[in-house]
Write a protein that holds these residues in place. Structure first.
Motif, PDB file in Angstrom:
ATOM      1  N   HIS A 176      14.990  21.985 -24.528  1.00 35.25           N
ATOM      2  CA  HIS A 176      15.584  21.841 -25.850  1.00 35.25           C
ATOM      3  C   HIS A 176      17.060  21.465 -25.755  1.00 35.25           C
ATOM      4  O   HIS A 176      17.569  20.697 -26.571  1.00 35.25           O
TER       5      HIS A 176
ATOM      6  N   ASP B 246      18.321  18.113 -27.444  1.00 33.01           N
ATOM      7  CA  ASP B 246      19.375  18.240 -28.444  1.00 33.01           C
ATOM      8  C   ASP B 246      20.576  17.389 -28.073  1.00 33.01           C
ATOM      9  O   ASP B 246      21.192  16.734 -28.927  1.00 33.01           O
TER      10      ASP B 246
ATOM     11  N   THR C  53      19.802  13.772 -28.896  1.00 34.34           N
ATOM     12  CA  THR C  53      19.776  13.526 -30.342  1.00 34.34           C
ATOM     13  C   THR C  53      21.175  13.575 -30.936  1.00 34.34           C
ATOM     14  O   THR C  53      21.542  12.727 -31.766  1.00 34.34           O
ATOM     15  N   ARG C  54      21.965  14.569 -30.562  1.00 36.43           N
ATOM     16  CA  ARG C  54      23.325  14.688 -31.095  1.00 36.43           C
ATOM     17  C   ARG C  54      24.155  13.445 -30.728  1.00 36.43           C
ATOM     18  O   ARG C  54      24.916  12.934 -31.560  1.00 36.43           O
TER      19      ARG C  54
ATOM     20  N   TRP D 112      14.811  14.528 -34.938  1.00 34.48           N
ATOM     21  CA  TRP D 112      14.197  15.453 -33.981  1.00 34.48           C
ATOM     22  C   TRP D 112      13.400  16.428 -34.816  1.00 34.48           C
ATOM     23  O   TRP D 112      13.963  17.290 -35.491  1.00 34.48           O
TER      24      TRP D 112
ATOM     25  N   ASP E 243      19.532  24.068 -31.741  1.00 36.42           N
ATOM     26  CA  ASP E 243      18.687  22.881 -31.875  1.00 36.42           C
ATOM     27  C   ASP E 243      18.974  22.136 -33.179  1.00 36.42           C
ATOM     28  O   ASP E 243      18.784  22.688 -34.274  1.00 36.42           O
ATOM     29  N   GLY E 244      19.376  20.876 -33.045  1.00 34.74           N
ATOM     30  CA  GLY E 244      19.681  20.060 -34.220  1.00 34.74           C
ATOM     31  C   GLY E 244      18.448  19.369 -34.768  1.00 34.74           C
ATOM     32  O   GLY E 244      18.391  18.130 -34.814  1.00 34.74           O
TER      33      GLY E 244
END
Length: 876
Positions: free
Chosen positions: A71, A75, A78-79, A90, A148-149
């Motif tokens: 994760h 993350d 994605t960030r 996500w 987690d975003g």
């Protein structure tokens, strides 16, 4: 920080607490991010999409280090993409985890003295839903703790209405295309869970068993077979030998007596038998062994099932009603009494399959099940990687993928459970079989003799649809149009077989040949600090929440990312998490110092001509770091990018640039203003670079430094192209001067804060503008009238003369160094003597020779160092 010499902070300087307290800020920050919608993706946006597939955790699960590891990496990806201007999605969710969840509820019922049969199917399923609402999904809250975003508005569950429709749709499509069929085959049966499980849900381990050799037949027509499962002999329908085995050629085609029964069985010739193994004759039990099942099919043998679903013997009076282990002992005893046991070996260590969920020994069992014909699906899944539509990273993991998809057997998808997606097949009163689609009505009622299949689908059947079912398929939704295919599947190499191959097969099939993801990024597994697998039985399992409570989520995340080399297992220990916490504290303290000294992001950067070499050096290094980190991200090199950021932030920014700038800050004036703006720029960019991996501390510091809304939605740094090789060489040489003098001071036993008179000869060198910084960092005070140089260090074209007369006993120091030098020279002579001895080298093991070579190298290094120190000291 050393020597926190600083001016009074500007009146309007942003303030930070003196210490960073993760527990006080992390939860509040995360809820603020969610409330502001930073993680919500917009299907109608003009931004390019970026989609990450999350491996849906089991509804029964809780966050473990493996989750936290993957994760963190997902993350971070994605960030960063969100900061780069992508519409990043996500999507979170959970898997219904058929067997695991049903087991939880059955355990709960057992405590009440009940079973699922007492409730009946409908009431039991309702009870599982109640359990899911009350106890399930704990991991989702723990994902928030980690940072987690994910887009919580799109949270999915593999048994929600939309995903259930997707399951029913693809089942019917596969059935209509004759890719789903029903047949009797050997399956892996768990007598505890009372269901079939797939090959990949069987875990093999070395168990102590017994190997018994039994005489079959009578008189001259006998042969000996060996088995570890004597109880299955009750279901034997043949003995097989190799066609070319001369020992048994006279028996092939004859029938021989099966001990303990009134049956005779044939001797068949089959090339599967290895004549070199054991006696070269094997018992054939088609209903209880996959190889025997295949032999039975080839020779038209009868299949006799001798055990029920709980592994209790169902045939042959004396043993009927015994469980398999009781029957094994009783049968061996009966055979022994008849003189048919010719050899026994106990313990006999062999590989035995166990249910991955309950650890019960698996029983191979012939059963009528539903299957997916995987041949064409697996071919497409292999071709998508071979032709480059899907990249596997690291590339050397492709072999494991091909070894699996190129050799897939048909997939048993039916499970004898009540919790899960029920197979949408109805059986009619006259033998009809009808597959019912999601928008179709059953062909008839139970009163009319129609019944639905009682089995449910394998959990991996629904999770195999995850990349597109979560986006609304089979409907052509805006989400599906915007975010499919997904970009990256990041997962452990251990579930290539469980999940990755399933998604590839179903994605290509359901989405008309469009791949479910463009890249498969495979990680290793998290292990303890000694590289040992984490296991409850080993007592080395770590709850990441404990470390988060103690050190903060950023520290756990950074530790995991710093160990993440592609496809390689990740050792982790608490000391490393503590070190990562220290890094977070370093970032905090350095930024606080910078703010107190007027670091700012206001206005454009000054022209390079107005900057000092130190300013130009750090900006050059900053841009190189941006480029380096970008390249590592594109190659999924999380360990390298984390290491690059760590050393740039700690070593170059905090330990060198900030320290070199202190004298400028104290002096004030235009040069100080320039450096304050440069420091603000460097911190701004560094915090943005660090944010995807350590989001909480960077959010607090970046918003305080810049006054910006949130670093979550800030722009990802771009390499401006600014480079200054001359400034880099100048500061590297300056670092060399400072490092060499520091080393000399330490070697002479001087305390770090102890001031020493010194004369700096810097004229004509690039170091002249740095004299104040050199004196500040090295604790060198100006030379007085009575200055007497007792040691002179020529370094990088400069000369540093030190007066140590008032700080050390030069005579005693020369004696100490001379003694150490003599010892080093003696060690060198001894090592050279051994390495020059041919007889010694011929007999000594390689590791011994390598050790002596290492001692020689160390002796050479010590001689150079000690000689230089002696030369630097005056004669006593």
């Amino acid at each position: 920080m050393t020597d926190n010499a600083q001016q009074q902070p500007p009146a309007d300087a942003p303030e930070l607490p003196t210490q960073y307290a993760p527990a006080e800020v992390e939860g509040k920050l995360y809820e603020r991010w969610v409330e502001r919608g930073y993680f919500a993706a917009d299907a109608n946006s003009d931004k390019p999409p970026y989609t990450i597939v999350i491996p849906p955790p089991n509804v029964t699960g809780s966050l473990h280090l493996g989750h936290a590891f993957q994760h963190t990496l997902m993350d971070a990806l994605t960030r960063r993409k969100r900061m780069q201007g992508y519409e990043a999605l996500w999507l979170p969710g959970m898997d219904h985890a058929g067997i695991a969840t049903q087991n939880k509820v059955e355990q709960q019922l057992a405590e009440e003295g009940k079973s699922r049969q007492d409730l009946g199917r409908e009431e039991f399923v309702e009870r599982v839903w109640q359990w899911k609402e009350e106890y399930g999904g704990k991991i989702l809250g723990q994902m928030r703790r980690l940072g987690d975003g994910v887009d919580w508005d799109r949270e999915r569950f593999t048994m929600d209405e939309g995903l259930s429709k997707a399951v029913q749709t693809i089942f019917k499509k596969l059935y209509d295309d004759e890719l789903i069929y029903r047949a009797e085959r050997i399956i892996n049966w768990c007598p505890r869970c009372l269901t079939a499980i797939s090959d990949i849900e069987v875990e093999y381990q070395e168990d102590d068993g017994e190997l018994v050799s039994i005489t079959y037949g009578e008189g001259d027509e006998t042969l000996v077979v060996a088995t570890t499962r004597a109880e299955t002999m009750l279901g034997d329908t043949a003995v097989a030998v190799h066609p070319d085995d001369e020992r048994y050629r006279h028996l092939v085609g004859k029938r021989i007596k099966l001990p303990l029964t009134d049956r005779t069985i044939p001797v068949v010739a089959d090339s599967h038998v290895d004549p070199e193994f054991g006696t070269g004759a094997v018992k054939v039990t088609p209903a209880h062994d996959p190889n025997d099942f295949a032999i039975g099919r080839r020779h038209g043998l009868e299949s006799i099932t001798v055990m029920d679903e709980r592994a209790v013997i169902t045939v042959h009076g004396p043993f009927q009603g015994l469980d398999r282990y009781e029957a094994r002992s009783a049968i061996v005893g009966a055979l022994r009494s008849q003189g048919r046991i010719v050899a026994e070996k106990r313990p006999y260590v062999h590989s035995v399959g166990h249910c991955s969920r309950c650890r019960t020994t698996i029983e191979p069992r012939q059963s009528l099940q539903w299957w997916v014909k995987v041949g064409p699906l697996a071919q497409a899944a292999g071709d998508a990687v071979r032709d480059g539509r899907v990249k596997i990273h690291p590339e050397d993991m492709s072999k494991r993928y091909f070894d699996w998809v190129d050799n897939l057997n048909d997939w048993n998808i039916s499970r004898q459970l009540w919790w899960g997606h029920r197979i949408p097949i109805w059986y009619g009163p006259n033998g009809e079989t009808v597959c019912v689609g999601p928008d179709e009505q059953p062909p008839g009622t139970e009163a009319e003799g129609w019944k639905q299949d009682t089995d449910v689908l394998d959990t991996w059947f629904s999770s195999g649809l995850w990349p597109f079912s979560t986006l609304g398929w089979p409907e052509q939704t805006p989400d599906l149009k915007k975010f499919y295919p997904t970009d990256v599947l990041l997962t452990g190499h251990d579930i290539i077989f469980f999940w990755v191959a399933r998604m590839m097969m179903f994605g290509l099939y359901a989405m008309d040949g469009e791949v479910p993801f463009k890249t498969i990024a495979l990680t290793g597994l998290v292990r303890d600090e000694r590289g040992k697998k984490m296991s409850k039985s080993f007592g080395n399992v770590v709850d990441p929440l404990d470390w988060m409570d103690k050190y903060g989520s950023d520290a756990v995340r950074f530790t995991l990312a710093k160990g993440a080399n592609p496809g390689t297992d990740v050792p982790i220990g608490e000391d490393w998490v503590q070190a990562a916490r220290n890094f977070a504290n370093k970032i905090w303290n350095a930024t606080r110092f910078a703010l107190m000294n007027g670091a700012t992001v206001e206005g454009p950067l000054p022209d390079a001509s107005a900057m000092s070499a130190t300013d130009r050096w750090i900006l050059s290094r900053l841009n190189e770091t941006v480029a380096e980190v970008d390249a590592y991200y594109e190659d999924f090199q999380f360990a390298k990018l984390s290491d690059a950021l760590y050393h740039f932030a700690w070593d170059e920014v905090f330990d060198w640039y900030v320290e070199l700038s202190k004298t400028t800050f104290m002096a004030g004036g235009p040069a100080a203003d320039v450096s304050k703006r440069v420091l603000g720029e460097v911190l701004d960019v560094t915090l943005r670079l660090l944010h995807p991996v350590v989001p909480f501390v960077t959010e607090t510091l970046w918003t305080t430094l810049t006054g910006g809304e949130s670093v979550v939605v800030a722009d990802w740094p771009a390499d401006s192209g600014f480079r200054d090789a001359g400034a880099e060489r100048e500061i590297e040489a300056l670092q060399q001067v400072i490092t060499e003098v520091r080393r000399f001071r330490a070697d002479q036993g001087l305390q770090p804060g102890q001031r020493v008179p010194a004369r700096l000869s810097l004229d004509g060198t690039a170091f002249a503008p740095h004299e104040a910084a050199i004196r500040q960092l090295l604790r060198l005070q100006p030379e007085g009238d009575d200055f007497s140089a007792t040691a002179t260090l020529p370094v990088a074209g400069a000369s540093v003369a030190l007066d140590l007369s008032g700080t050390i006993d030069v005579g005693a120091e020369r004696k100490r160094l001379a003694k150490d030098l003599a010892a080093a020279e003696k060690e060198k002579v001894a090592a050279n003597a051994k390495l020059g001895n041919e007889a010694f080298l011929a007999k000594a093991p390689d590791q011994v020779v390598d050790k002596i070579r290492g001692r020689l190298a160390k002796a050479d290094e010590d001689i150079l160092r000690l000689s230089a120190q002696l030369d630097a000291l005056p004669q006593a």
